[in-house]
Motif scaffolding. Structure first.
Motif, PDB file in Angstrom:
ATOM      1  N   THR A 199      -4.390   6.468  -2.241  1.00  0.00           N
ATOM      2  CA  THR A 199      -4.227   4.991  -1.693  1.00  0.00           C
ATOM      3  C   THR A 199      -4.275   4.152  -3.176  1.00  0.00           C
ATOM      4  O   THR A 199      -4.915   4.315  -3.577  1.00  0.00           O
ATOM      5  N   THR A 225       0.752  -1.728  -0.450  1.00  0.00           N
ATOM      6  CA  THR A 225       0.361  -0.244  -0.268  1.00  0.00           C
ATOM      7  C   THR A 225       1.158   1.120  -0.186  1.00  0.00           C
ATOM      8  O   THR A 225       1.989   1.419   1.047  1.00  0.00           O
ATOM      9  N   THR A 248       0.496   5.466  -0.087  1.00  0.00           N
ATOM     10  CA  THR A 248       0.278   6.161   0.079  1.00  0.00           C
ATOM     11  C   THR A 248       0.511   8.271  -0.166  1.00  0.00           C
ATOM     12  O   THR A 248       2.104   8.293  -0.345  1.00  0.00           O
TER      13      THR A 248
END
Length: 208
Positions: free
Chosen positions: A145, A118, A120
């Motif tokens: 994201t 992930t 950001t």
């Protein structure tokens, strides 16, 4: 009988000089005991319990052969230490693009199933595109994201680079420092979470 995921490296017996399976132990006196020890390596890809079976026979008739076979099940708990490094184009101009690369390493000992990353994005940037290796894809790029996933197991000892391209808004002021944050995890248990997160900085510079 050894499990398919187990590779024998050494076989030894307390009598008979056995060094491979099956073992010939020779003559055993009444009340005698003999042992066979097998050592080896379990495949890093193993995910389920391992079943090992053993049986014994003799040329001498056995009046109680129902206790000549035994089966043992050994639970397997896969463990994969994932580590993440995040890198970014060091500088760029507002209104252009930058490349952010997540590098995921599996330090083992097991294969990592269901690995994902992930990323950001900071304010002033947005997802543009990807240049991912085979087997990886962008599962989501909503909001700030970006989630990268794979259907392949990440082998122990392997490393993969996952670059994405982001847009830097034209409104971002020169001198601004933008920080990208990354996190990696997997369905397989990770014994060390301290190396699963990373960040990278991008400096926006002015045009002459």
């Amino acid at each position: 009988t050894l499990p398919a995921d187990f590779t024998a490296i050494n076989v030894a017996s307390s009598q008979g000089g056995c060094n491979a399976l099956p073992c010939t132990l020779g003559t055993m006196p009444a009340g005698g005991v003999a042992s066979i020890t097998v050592s080896g390596m379990l495949a890093a890809s193993a995910t389920s319990s391992q079943v090992n079976s053993a049986g014994v026979t003799s040329e001498t008739p056995d009046p109680a052969s129902d206790n000549n076979f035994v089966e043992v099940t050994t639970p397997v708990a896969p463990s994969a230490d994932l580590a993440l490094v995040l890198a970014s184009t060091p500088t760029t101009f507002a209104g252009t693009t930058a490349i952010v690369t997540a590098t995921v390493s599996n330090r083992g000992p097991s294969f990592a199933q269901g690995a994902f990353v992930t990323i950001t994005l900071p304010a002033g940037t947005s997802y543009n595109s990807e240049n991912l290796p085979s087997g990886w894809n962008v599962a989501s790029s909503a909001g700030n994201t970006v989630v990268l996933t794979t259907s392949n197991a990440l082998a122990a000892g392997s490393t993969v680079d996952l670059p994405i391209t982001v847009d830097v808004n034209a409104s971002v002021q020169p001198g601004t420092s933008l920080q990208f944050n990354g996190l990696t995890a997997a369905e397989t248990a990770d014994p060390d979470l301290s190396n699963n997160a990373a960040n990278a900085d991008l400096s926006v510079i002015g045009q002459a």
